[in-house]
Design a protein around this motif. Structure first.
Motif, mmCIF file in Angstrom:
data_model
loop_
_atom_site.group_PDB
_atom_site.id
_atom_site.type_symbol
_atom_site.label_atom_id
_atom_site.label_comp_id
_atom_site.label_asym_id
_atom_site.label_seq_id
_atom_site.Cartn_x
_atom_site.Cartn_y
_atom_site.Cartn_z
ATOM 1 N N GLU A 29 11.703 8.897 5.032
ATOM 2 C CA GLU A 29 10.656 7.881 4.864
ATOM 3 C C GLU A 29 11.156 6.487 5.267
ATOM 4 O O GLU A 29 10.373 5.639 5.713
ATOM 5 N N GLN A 30 12.430 6.250 5.105
ATOM 6 C CA GLN A 30 13.015 4.969 5.504
ATOM 7 C C GLN A 30 13.253 4.900 7.017
ATOM 8 O O GLN A 30 13.305 3.828 7.598
ATOM 9 N N LEU B 25 11.325 6.753 9.473
ATOM 10 C CA LEU B 25 10.162 6.980 10.327
ATOM 11 C C LEU B 25 9.197 5.798 10.331
ATOM 12 O O LEU B 25 9.034 5.085 9.332
ATOM 13 N N THR B 26 8.529 5.612 11.464
ATOM 14 C CA THR B 26 7.466 4.614 11.573
ATOM 15 C C THR B 26 6.173 5.203 11.002
ATOM 16 O O THR B 26 6.087 6.410 10.735
ATOM 17 N N LEU B 27 5.170 4.345 10.838
ATOM 18 C CA LEU B 27 3.875 4.822 10.330
ATOM 19 C C LEU B 27 3.266 5.855 11.278
ATOM 20 O O LEU B 27 2.661 6.835 10.838
ATOM 21 N N THR B 28 3.435 5.626 12.583
ATOM 22 C CA THR B 28 2.910 6.558 13.583
ATOM 23 C C THR B 28 3.598 7.917 13.445
ATOM 24 O O THR B 28 2.948 8.980 13.512
ATOM 25 N N GLU B 29 4.907 7.915 13.245
ATOM 26 C CA GLU B 29 5.676 9.158 13.108
ATOM 27 C C GLU B 29 5.312 9.890 11.813
ATOM 28 O O GLU B 29 5.224 11.119 11.787
ATOM 29 N N LYS B 30 5.062 9.122 10.766
ATOM 30 C CA LYS B 30 4.667 9.743 9.506
ATOM 31 C C LYS B 30 3.311 10.417 9.635
ATOM 32 O O LYS B 30 3.077 11.499 9.087
ATOM 33 N N GLN B 31 2.396 9.783 10.388
ATOM 34 C CA GLN B 31 1.084 10.394 10.613
ATOM 35 C C GLN B 31 1.219 11.673 11.442
ATOM 36 O O GLN B 31 0.540 12.669 11.183
#
Length: 383
Positions: A342-343, A345-351
């Motif tokens: 979580e630290q 990854l970017t928001l795009t990668e998390k999606q």
């Protein structure tokens, strides 16, 4: 109220003590039954035939592994009265065992071990027919398909033949025997501290060999197989209490790259049948790049699938679908990896990980892993 609690504790301790004594007594009884049968046979002058004979029963009529076990258990009681339950089923069972049906033979050895020691008890209870009484009444019905009387193979007249035969059957890839023999090599025991000592590479490779035979015969023993491939202890946990988990980064130093990949392939198969250990291994594989290309997005998706599985356990309300006592270290380690991801990854990668999670959910065949693990795929037994 405290006195009631003390009484409850005393009763609980008493029950545990009684259970321990009962289990010990049962084990001791079986030991004496086996030895009694051994001593009786040694009194006879028998010329042993060490030949492995094929069954004379047509291949499509041989018993499957589960079928042989269920037939034995429905024919003879070896847990309470040690007598014959259904004579008709025992006749069918003996026809298979005496004609070298390999899946019936180990249970016939088991019957012989019990029947000598408990024959007199069966007569005294009068509840069930003893095996000897059964033989006097139904011996003439133990015949082959042409109606010819069957003769008990000489291998059953010496219990020392059991170990010899079981080893040979395992080498011939009969799955029941191969599965049992795999545990002769690794793992073996826990030490005084409750820790699993490391096995040698040679022991692990032999265990892997027999587990592969078992899988070829329909067993779903992938969890044991991946543990033998990956870890020197041959287990996913270092200790008897399932508190210290082996991490994928602790894989055997002698492990080949192709074997590591194969172990992760097996872990994925387990994960697709809702194995919590399998899901964790997939998270580790993509996080560390072990057995898979390093891919933090996929690693995060697999870690989220573990969380989803945890909710499934609560939803189903059946911890027996997994091994509940083994799960806390898995949840803890999964959360540790998840926090690190979580630290990173970017928001795009998390999606992207959330989208991939939905795909992973569709690939889970069942949410009762233990049920699948115990299943044995159907196959035509070898004569």
């Amino acid at each position: 109220m405290s006195s009631l609690n003390q009484i409850a504790k005393m009763v609980s301790k008493k029950l545990i003590s009684i259970e321990i004594i009962f289990c010990f007594a049962i084990g001791l009884a079986y030991f004496y039954a086996d030895n009694l049968h051994r001593e009786l046979i040694h009194q006879q002058d028998l010329s042993m035939d060490f030949t492995i004979y094929p069954s004379t029963i047509p291949e499509n009529q041989l018993l499957r592994i589960d079928e042989a076990k269920k037939l034995y258990e429905s024919a003879f009681d070896d847990g309470v009265y040690y007598g014959v339950i259904y004579p008709e089923k025992l006749i069918k069972f003996l026809k298979h065992a005496w004609q070298w049906d390999k899946n019936a033979m180990p249970y016939y050895y088991k019957l012989l071990g019990w029947k000598d020691f408990y024959d007199e008890r069966g007569k005294e209870d009068g509840i069930m027919m003893s095996f000897d009484e059964f033989m006097r009444k139904y011996r003439d019905q133990i015949v082959d398909s042409a109606g010819n009387p069957l003769v008990e193979p000489i291998v059953f007249k010496n219990v020392e033949m059991r170990g010899y035969l079981w080893d040979k059957f395992a080498d011939l890839k009969y799955p029941y025997f191969a599965y049992r023999k795999s545990y002769s090599y690794a793992p073996r025991w826990f030490d005084e501290q409750g820790m699993m000592p490391p096995s040698t590479d040679e022991q692990l490779e032999k265990s892997i060999e027999y587990l592969n035979y078992a899988i070829e015969g329909g067993y779903h023993c992938y969890e044991a197989l991946t543990a033998r491939i990956l870890f020197q202890e041959g287990e996913h946990y270092k200790d008897q209490k399932y508190e210290q988990l082996n991490k994928l980064t602790e894989y055997r130093s002698t492990l080949k790259v192709e074997d590591l990949k194969q172990a992760i392939d097996y872990a994925q198969l387990m994960a697709e049948h809702s194995s919590i250990i399998g899901i964790l291994r997939m998270t580790e594989a993509y996080f560390y790049g072990l057995g898979r290309e390093q891919d933090p997005v996929k690693a995060y998706a697999w870690s989220l699938l573990s969380d989803y599985a945890k909710q499934k356990i609560i939803e189903i309300g059946n911890n027996f679908a997994w091994d509940a006592e083994q799960l806390p270290p898995v949840w803890e380690y999964n959360k540790e990896i998840q926090n690190r991801l979580e630290q990173m990854l970017t928001l795009t990668e998390k999606q992207a990980a959330l989208d991939y999670l939905e795909t992973l959910k569709t690939k889970v065949v069942t949410w009762n892993y233990n049920k699948w693990r115990k299943q044995i795929d159907d196959f035509h037994p070898k004569p």
